[in-house]
Design an enzyme around this catalytic site. Structure first.
Site, mmCIF file in Angstrom:
data_model
loop_
_atom_site.group_PDB
_atom_site.id
_atom_site.type_symbol
_atom_site.label_atom_id
_atom_site.label_comp_id
_atom_site.label_asym_id
_atom_site.label_seq_id
_atom_site.Cartn_x
_atom_site.Cartn_y
_atom_site.Cartn_z
ATOM 1 N N ARG A 72 0.796 -1.221 0.000
ATOM 2 C CA ARG A 72 0.000 0.000 0.000
ATOM 3 C C ARG A 72 0.827 1.269 0.000
ATOM 4 O O ARG A 72 0.598 2.180 -0.791
ATOM 5 C CB ARG A 72 -0.914 0.045 1.224
ATOM 6 C CG ARG A 72 -2.182 -0.677 1.064
ATOM 7 C CD ARG A 72 -2.642 -1.180 2.406
ATOM 8 N NE ARG A 72 -1.750 -2.231 2.849
ATOM 9 C CZ ARG A 72 -1.885 -3.499 2.506
ATOM 10 N NH1 ARG A 72 -2.879 -3.874 1.775
ATOM 11 N NH2 ARG A 72 -1.017 -4.414 2.911
ATOM 12 N N THR A 73 1.789 1.361 0.911
ATOM 13 C CA THR A 73 2.539 2.610 1.028
ATOM 14 C C THR A 73 3.319 2.852 -0.266
ATOM 15 O O THR A 73 3.322 3.954 -0.810
ATOM 16 C CB THR A 73 3.491 2.560 2.244
ATOM 17 O OG1 THR A 73 2.735 2.175 3.389
ATOM 18 C CG2 THR A 73 4.129 3.907 2.501
ATOM 19 N N LYS A 86 26.030 -4.638 -0.536
ATOM 20 C CA LYS A 86 27.498 -4.636 -0.675
ATOM 21 C C LYS A 86 28.158 -3.874 0.461
ATOM 22 O O LYS A 86 29.330 -3.542 0.413
ATOM 23 C CB LYS A 86 27.893 -3.991 -2.016
ATOM 24 C CG LYS A 86 27.267 -4.653 -3.214
ATOM 25 C CD LYS A 86 27.600 -3.859 -4.478
ATOM 26 C CE LYS A 86 26.768 -4.362 -5.642
ATOM 27 N NZ LYS A 86 26.802 -3.424 -6.774
ATOM 28 N N ARG A 108 11.411 3.778 2.936
ATOM 29 C CA ARG A 108 11.016 2.812 3.983
ATOM 30 C C ARG A 108 12.271 2.041 4.365
ATOM 31 O O ARG A 108 13.013 1.568 3.502
ATOM 32 C CB ARG A 108 9.956 1.847 3.471
ATOM 33 C CG ARG A 108 9.760 0.698 4.450
ATOM 34 C CD ARG A 108 8.515 -0.075 4.215
ATOM 35 N NE ARG A 108 7.338 0.696 4.569
ATOM 36 C CZ ARG A 108 6.125 0.158 4.688
ATOM 37 N NH1 ARG A 108 5.957 -1.128 4.473
ATOM 38 N NH2 ARG A 108 5.093 0.898 5.014
ATOM 39 N N HIS A 155 5.590 5.773 11.413
ATOM 40 C CA HIS A 155 5.000 5.681 10.075
ATOM 41 C C HIS A 155 4.111 6.920 9.913
ATOM 42 O O HIS A 155 2.882 6.822 9.931
ATOM 43 C CB HIS A 155 4.197 4.386 9.985
ATOM 44 C CG HIS A 155 3.891 3.938 8.594
ATOM 45 N ND1 HIS A 155 3.946 4.785 7.502
ATOM 46 C CD2 HIS A 155 3.517 2.724 8.110
ATOM 47 C CE1 HIS A 155 3.620 4.100 6.420
ATOM 48 N NE2 HIS A 155 3.356 2.850 6.758
#
Ligand code: NCD
Length: 328
Positions: free
Chosen positions: A60-61, A90, A112, A140
């Site tokens: 969703r986000t 890496k 995120r 959030h």
């Protein structure tokens, strides 16, 4: 003062929130006005660049930000699964990644991250606005925006309410952002419902104490928990985030622990008629593990707002992108 980076629910006062809700309503109406609204929205930030850097899974986000960007004419550039597919695999630090992003001169970077606090660290070295799309067990803030937008559309206020928040409160960032943010408004009181292991974080409770906000904690479900509630906000067991104890990773919490916290038709009967049921999604529907946080029959109840709530994310994220880009 315009906010440059969007990192925490705490950053929003009521004036800014209502300004964003108004713009979200405007975006929604414009989009559906059948009079060239969609095209004029797409011209707004025509061919500017939004980077979506997602170290953790998201449906969703990620998609609502990507669609919000493209509906405003921005070009979304995505690195998904960045933990494995970016140079993070890496050994590159997130701050070095941000220094590189600076060189490409995007207009906004939406991140995120699996590590709590990492988005704030990237913001410190960023030359462009950063939006936190969820950081570890932290916050959030854009979920907070869509959650409170949903609440505001229903109640026309964000104050004077009893808010029941249940499920995995220790590891769930949406529950924390909701409690943090709504604790700023007059007369709100909270009820937290969970197992002792997954109860609301000390850090959030301390903020509530400092603000003189009343809250209660329950480790079982009973009618008193839900009486007089305006909002019932439920969350899933976040077993992808083992709870750390004394510096060591504790084992995954048995999902069966949360089974007794399912929202069933009986629980809905305890909720007042004017109340609403919310959930940030995804709902864990694996019935072999639990009954699911919300059982099937509850979806039909008119107080169940969860899909409507998720849909509101598109319009409020468009409003937020507009706000950030106009201020940049
Ligand atoms: C939440 C998240 O990722 O924090 N989902 C979302 O963004 N709507 C909740 C979750 O993953 O359980």
């Amino acid at each position: 003062m315009t906010l440059r980076h969007i990192l925490s629910a705490d950053q929003f006062d009521i004036d800014l929130l209502t300004q964003l809700y108004d713009r979200a309503e405007w975006m929604r109406e414009k989009y559906y006005d059948n009079d060239g609204g969609r095209d004029s929205l797409r011209r707004k930030f025509s061919r500017r660049d939004a980077v979506l850097f997602f170290y953790e899974p998201s449906s969703r986000t990620y998609l609502s930000f990507s669609m919000a960007a493209s509906k405003l004419g921005l070009i979304p550039h995505a690195v998904i699964n960045a933990k494995d597919f970016s140079s993070a695999s890496k050994g590159e630090t997130s701050t070095d990644t941000q220094r590189v992003l600076n060189e490409y001169d995007p207009d906004v970077v939406i991140i995120r991250h699996h590590i709590t606090g990492a988005v704030a660290q990237m913001a410190e070295v960023s030359r462009v606005p950063i939006i936190n799309a969820g950081d570890g067990k932290g916050e959030h803030p854009t979920q907070y925006l869509l959650d409170t937008y949903t609440i505001y559309r229903k109640f026309k206020k964000l104050s004077g309410m009893k808010i029941v928040i249940g499920g995995d409160l220790a590891r769930g960032r949406t529950a924390k952002s909701l409690a943090r943010g709504l604790s700023k408004f007059e007369g709100n009181e909270f009820v937290f419902v969970s197992t002792p292991e997954l109860m609301m974080d000390e850090e959030v409770k301390q903020i509530l104490d400092e603000r003189g906000v009343r809250y209660q904690e329950y480790t079982d479900m009973n009618p008193g928990v839900f009486a007089d509630a305006s909002i019932v906000y439920w969350t899933r067991a976040q077993n992808e985030r083992p709870k750390e104890k004394d510096g060591e990773k504790a084992s995954v919490i048995d999902p069966a622990l949360l089974t007794k916290f399912s929202i069933t038709p009986d629980v809905m009967n305890w909720m007042p008629n004017h109340s609403i049921l919310m959930h940030p999604l995804p709902i864990d529907r694996d019935k072999s593990k639990t009954k699911g946080e919300i059982v099937e029959d509850v979806y039909q109840d008119s107080r169940c707002m969860i899909f409507n709530q998720s849909g509101n994310g598109l319009w409020i994220r468009m409003a937020l992108l507009e706000y950030v880009l106009n201020g940049a």
